[in-house]
Design a protein around this motif. Structure first.
Motif, PDB file in Angstrom:
ATOM      1  N   ILE A   2       0.950  -1.065  -0.111  1.00 42.21           N
ATOM      2  CA  ILE A   2       0.025   0.007  -0.100  1.00 42.21           C
ATOM      3  C   ILE A   2       0.860   1.193  -0.092  1.00 42.21           C
ATOM      4  O   ILE A   2       0.622   2.309  -0.467  1.00 42.21           O
ATOM      5  CB  ILE A   2      -0.898  -0.035   1.313  1.00 42.21           C
ATOM      6  CG1 ILE A   2      -1.910  -1.012   1.065  1.00 42.21           C
ATOM      7  CG2 ILE A   2      -1.509   1.279   1.474  1.00 42.21           C
ATOM      8  CD1 ILE A   2      -2.867  -1.253   2.251  1.00 42.21           C
ATOM      9  N   GLN A   3       2.156   1.331   0.734  1.00 48.81           N
ATOM     10  CA  GLN A   3       2.968   2.280   0.854  1.00 48.81           C
ATOM     11  C   GLN A   3       3.453   2.546  -0.531  1.00 48.81           C
ATOM     12  O   GLN A   3       3.628   3.946  -0.900  1.00 48.81           O
ATOM     13  CB  GLN A   3       4.057   2.134   1.820  1.00 48.81           C
ATOM     14  CG  GLN A   3       5.077   2.996   2.089  1.00 48.81           C
ATOM     15  CD  GLN A   3       4.552   4.227   3.051  1.00 48.81           C
ATOM     16  OE1 GLN A   3       3.321   3.939   3.532  1.00 48.81           O
ATOM     17  NE2 GLN A   3       4.926   5.351   2.997  1.00 48.81           N
ATOM     18  N   THR A   5       2.203   1.798  -3.529  1.00 52.13           N
ATOM     19  CA  THR A   5       1.167   2.173  -4.291  1.00 52.13           C
ATOM     20  C   THR A   5       0.851   3.810  -4.067  1.00 52.13           C
ATOM     21  O   THR A   5       0.467   4.643  -4.973  1.00 52.13           O
ATOM     22  CB  THR A   5      -0.321   1.559  -4.162  1.00 52.13           C
ATOM     23  OG1 THR A   5      -0.116   0.148  -4.400  1.00 52.13           O
ATOM     24  CG2 THR A   5      -1.368   1.854  -5.145  1.00 52.13           C
ATOM     25  N   ARG A   6       0.734   4.043  -2.839  1.00 52.40           N
ATOM     26  CA  ARG A   6       0.449   5.610  -2.574  1.00 52.40           C
ATOM     27  C   ARG A   6       1.576   6.238  -3.134  1.00 52.40           C
ATOM     28  O   ARG A   6       1.391   7.757  -3.704  1.00 52.40           O
ATOM     29  CB  ARG A   6       0.606   5.804  -1.028  1.00 52.40           C
ATOM     30  CG  ARG A   6       0.172   7.019  -0.461  1.00 52.40           C
ATOM     31  CD  ARG A   6       0.281   7.162   0.917  1.00 52.40           C
ATOM     32  NE  ARG A   6      -1.106   6.395   1.433  1.00 52.40           N
ATOM     33  CZ  ARG A   6      -1.510   6.018   2.673  1.00 52.40           C
ATOM     34  NH1 ARG A   6      -0.628   6.337   3.509  1.00 52.40           N
ATOM     35  NH2 ARG A   6      -2.459   5.261   2.876  1.00 52.40           N
TER      36      ARG A   6
END
Length: 119
Positions: A2-3, A5-6
């Protein structure tokens, strides 16, 4: 995951926004629109002549005198009275063609009659 992708979206979104803004400004700018290009060129010529000390009334008087001296130019679709350059059409014609043709740039309509008597 998620990190990462962000981080990717934090980089990609601004790039897309800048690219989109560039496309929109080019689309609406003078580069792709002939009328806007002509308007921008006209405005630049007005600023140049104002910087040279020409006043609007002097420019108008000279243009009207030039058109009076040379009716063929006054009738021209581009350089004439109804042309897209407006008052600058007379001076533009003189700079591009008139000087080479031996025409004069009159300041008043009296200058036109003086030049005709000399020729």
């Amino acid at each position: 995951m998620i990190q990462k992708t962000r981080i990717v979206w934090l980089i990609v979104l601004p790039l897309i926004a800048v690219w989109g803004g560039t496309i929109v400004s080019l689309w609406n700018g003078p580069f792709l629109d002939a009328d806007r290009y002509a308007e921008a060129r006209y405005a630049n010529r007005l600023m140049e002549s104002a910087g040279a000390g020409d006043t609007v009334s002097l420019r108008e008087e000279s243009a009207l005198a030039y058109w009076s001296c040379y009716p063929d130019v006054a009738q021209d679709a581009y350089f004439g009275r109804e042309g897209p350059l407006n008052l600058l059409g007379a001076r533009e014609h003189f700079d591009r063609h008139g000087r080479g043709e031996g025409r004069i740039w009159p300041m008043t309509e009296d200058d036109c009659s003086t030049a005709e008597s000399v020729q």
